[in-house]
Design a protein around this motif. Structure first.
Motif, mmCIF file in Angstrom:
data_model
loop_
_atom_site.group_PDB
_atom_site.id
_atom_site.type_symbol
_atom_site.label_atom_id
_atom_site.label_comp_id
_atom_site.label_asym_id
_atom_site.label_seq_id
_atom_site.Cartn_x
_atom_site.Cartn_y
_atom_site.Cartn_z
ATOM 1 N N VAL A 307 12.952 -43.345 111.986
ATOM 2 C CA VAL A 307 13.057 -44.432 112.965
ATOM 3 C C VAL A 307 12.903 -45.720 112.155
ATOM 4 C CG1 VAL A 307 12.201 -45.315 115.169
ATOM 5 C CG2 VAL A 307 11.899 -42.903 114.604
ATOM 6 N N THR A 308 14.034 -46.283 111.755
ATOM 7 C CA THR A 308 14.068 -47.332 110.731
ATOM 8 C C THR A 308 13.126 -48.493 111.037
ATOM 9 O OG1 THR A 308 16.385 -46.745 110.521
ATOM 10 C CG2 THR A 308 15.673 -48.660 109.296
ATOM 11 N N ASP A 309 12.388 -48.912 110.004
ATOM 12 C CA ASP A 309 11.493 -50.076 110.086
ATOM 13 C C ASP A 309 10.484 -49.985 111.218
ATOM 14 O OD1 ASP A 309 12.863 -51.121 107.960
ATOM 15 O OD2 ASP A 309 14.225 -52.308 109.201
ATOM 16 N N THR A 310 10.075 -48.780 111.567
ATOM 17 C CA THR A 310 9.141 -48.617 112.677
ATOM 18 C C THR A 310 7.924 -47.826 112.237
ATOM 19 O OG1 THR A 310 10.950 -48.647 114.286
ATOM 20 C CG2 THR A 310 8.870 -47.694 115.013
ATOM 21 N N GLN A 311 6.762 -48.401 112.480
ATOM 22 C CA GLN A 311 5.517 -47.667 112.264
ATOM 23 C C GLN A 311 5.291 -46.851 113.536
ATOM 24 O OE1 GLN A 311 2.166 -50.242 111.286
ATOM 25 N NE2 GLN A 311 0.804 -48.838 112.366
ATOM 26 N N VAL A 312 5.624 -45.564 113.486
ATOM 27 C CA VAL A 312 5.559 -44.721 114.688
ATOM 28 C C VAL A 312 4.103 -44.576 115.147
ATOM 29 C CG1 VAL A 312 5.992 -42.408 115.615
ATOM 30 C CG2 VAL A 312 7.662 -43.465 114.066
ATOM 31 N N CYS A 313 3.836 -44.886 116.415
ATOM 32 C CA CYS A 313 2.465 -44.734 116.926
ATOM 33 C C CYS A 313 2.405 -43.812 118.143
ATOM 34 C CB CYS A 313 1.839 -46.083 117.231
ATOM 35 S SG CYS A 313 2.727 -47.049 118.449
ATOM 36 N N GLY A 314 3.563 -43.396 118.650
ATOM 37 C CA GLY A 314 3.578 -42.444 119.752
ATOM 38 C C GLY A 314 4.772 -41.530 119.640
ATOM 39 N N ALA A 315 4.567 -40.229 119.849
ATOM 40 C CA ALA A 315 5.668 -39.250 119.819
ATOM 41 C C ALA A 315 5.296 -38.112 120.757
ATOM 42 C CB ALA A 315 5.883 -38.720 118.402
ATOM 43 N N ARG A 316 6.204 -37.800 121.690
ATOM 44 C CA ARG A 316 5.923 -36.756 122.682
ATOM 45 C C ARG A 316 7.190 -35.985 123.021
ATOM 46 N NH1 ARG A 316 1.293 -36.716 122.039
ATOM 47 N NH2 ARG A 316 -0.415 -37.475 123.310
ATOM 48 N N PHE A 317 7.040 -34.673 123.208
ATOM 49 C CA PHE A 317 8.137 -33.887 123.780
ATOM 50 C C PHE A 317 8.288 -34.263 125.255
ATOM 51 C CE2 PHE A 317 7.091 -30.825 120.270
ATOM 52 C CZ PHE A 317 8.340 -30.872 119.649
ATOM 53 N N CYS A 318 9.512 -34.145 125.754
ATOM 54 C CA CYS A 318 9.780 -34.492 127.161
ATOM 55 C C CYS A 318 9.941 -33.262 128.032
ATOM 56 C CB CYS A 318 11.030 -35.363 127.261
ATOM 57 S SG CYS A 318 10.887 -36.873 126.301
ATOM 58 N N ASP A 319 9.785 -32.076 127.456
ATOM 59 C CA ASP A 319 9.921 -30.833 128.226
ATOM 60 C C ASP A 319 9.126 -29.744 127.511
ATOM 61 O OD1 ASP A 319 11.996 -29.083 126.467
ATOM 62 O OD2 ASP A 319 12.486 -31.208 126.341
ATOM 63 N N PRO A 320 8.734 -28.679 128.241
ATOM 64 C CA PRO A 320 7.865 -27.640 127.654
ATOM 65 C C PRO A 320 8.530 -26.826 126.546
ATOM 66 C CG PRO A 320 8.110 -27.325 130.054
ATOM 67 C CD PRO A 320 8.994 -28.471 129.666
ATOM 68 N N GLU A 321 9.867 -26.848 126.460
ATOM 69 C CA GLU A 321 10.568 -26.098 125.401
ATOM 70 C C GLU A 321 10.707 -26.916 124.122
ATOM 71 O OE1 GLU A 321 11.320 -25.083 129.333
ATOM 72 O OE2 GLU A 321 12.361 -26.784 128.433
ATOM 73 N N GLY A 322 10.524 -28.233 124.236
ATOM 74 C CA GLY A 322 10.707 -29.085 123.058
ATOM 75 C C GLY A 322 12.163 -29.384 122.765
ATOM 76 N N ASN A 323 13.006 -29.411 123.812
ATOM 77 C CA ASN A 323 14.436 -29.711 123.618
ATOM 78 C C ASN A 323 14.718 -31.202 123.524
ATOM 79 O OD1 ASN A 323 15.310 -27.046 123.565
ATOM 80 N ND2 ASN A 323 15.389 -26.930 125.798
#
Length: 341
Positions: A307-323
């Motif tokens: 994620v260019t030039d971004t200090q990632v501070c949040g990341a989450r799956f949006c579904d229980p399968e991880g799709n």
């Protein structure tokens, strides 16, 4: 470790936020509402929470402010927000420097407020709550800067919420709390708490919570933790992900996942996919599994995304399968979404 396969996920339409995201651990919460084809996203910055509901056609926005005992106090900074899904209800929990707020899931009604006791802290020490997880079917656990974990007993409806227990096994500020997302093996704990020093505690929940194992620190903050099928997945300030056995606390695998500080982990309960996001602008998807013959814990790298030039501070799956997964970063006023190709 198996070779990486890229191109499994591709970028989808991003979601604009009303304000940017602060550089806080685990600063993204996602609530899928499968029956209604809705997904809610939230991220915090300063005293306010940005909440976006996406329904496939458009987005609706809501802002919530940090409160103190029902009074809005502009000085209180939010430290985290998370949806807690219990069998009987879903609550949106916000933590701040002043205390803990619990709302109905859409943020419309505050059902509970718990003030932090400032007198318990030394004068120079920052006071805040951080680390939020639903546990044991009827509890919500929230960590504090003094290392305590408050266990709230949540009734099926109404506002009669009570602190049923206080867990006192950490000496440093709580960073993150996670509950078992898969099927815990017999005797394995179903809750894990992490602190600033890097110490982890594994608990079994119930009328009384019991400490099952304490995993010692090794000189590095544990910023984010997850629990799946009796495996503790922990992300650290040195960029490592470590996998421990929840029953014994034994180290089963370590992965040099990122070049910088890990800010977020998430786990897809149905597949054992693990998502990690860090200051190095990368998000990675890993697959955890247990070898049924040897009982070894195995890790496979599935996908990497810069994620260019971004200090990632949040990341989450949006579904229980991880799709699909969503990512936000420091000073970024949008949420990036990625879906399986």
């Amino acid at each position: 470790m198996a070779a990486a396969t890229s191109g499994m996920y591709r970028k989808e339409k991003s979601i604009q936020l009303k304000s940017s995201s602060a550089a806080l651990y685990n600063n993204l919460s996602v609530l899928p509402l499968p029956g209604r084809q809705l997904t809610c996203f939230s991220t915090v910055h300063g005293p306010s929470l940005s909440m976006v509901t996406a329904d496939g056609l458009g987005f609706s926005h809501r802002q919530l402010q940090a409160k103190e005992g029902g009074m809005t106090v502009s000085t209180s900074l939010l430290t985290q927000a998370a949806w807690c899904v219990l069998p009987s209800r879903v609550l949106l929990v916000l933590t701040s420097q002043k205390g803990i707020q619990m709302y109905e899931s859409d943020g419309s009604i505050m059902v509970y407020w718990h003030a932090l006791d400032v007198t318990e802290h030394p004068p120079a020490q920052a006071v805040f709550a951080r680390g939020i997880a639903a546990a044991g079917g009827r509890f919500i656990c929230v960590g504090t800067s003094s290392g305590l974990v408050l266990v709230f007993d949540i009734p099926p409806k109404g506002t009669n919420i009570m602190v049923s227990e206080v867990l006192e096994r950490h000496c440093d500020a709580i960073t993150d709390i996670a509950a078992e997302l898969g099927q815990a093996p017999d005797g394995a704990g179903d809750l894990v708490t992490a602190d600033d020093a890097g110490t982890l505690c594994v608990w079994s929940t119930g009328e009384e919570f019991a400490l099952l194992s304490k995993i010692p620190a090794f000189g590095c903050t544990c910023s984010s933790v997850k629990l799946w099928n009796g495996i503790v997945a922990a992300g650290y300030g040195n960029g490592q992900i470590r996998l421990y056995e929840a029953t014994t606390g034994l180290l089963r695998a370590e992965v040099n996942a990122h070049a910088r500080w890990i800010y977020a982990l998430d786990l897809a309960p149905q597949t054992g996919k693990l998502l990690s996001g860090a200051e190095d602008s990368f998000v990675h998807v890993w697959k955890l599994s247990r070898n049924l013959d040897t009982d070894d814990v195995e890790v496979e790298h599935c996908h990497g995304e810069c994620v260019t030039d971004t200090q990632v501070c949040g990341a989450r799956f949006c579904d229980p399968e991880g799709n699909s997964f969503a990512v936000t970063g420091y000073d970024l006023s949008e949420i990036f979404r990625y879906g399986r190709t």
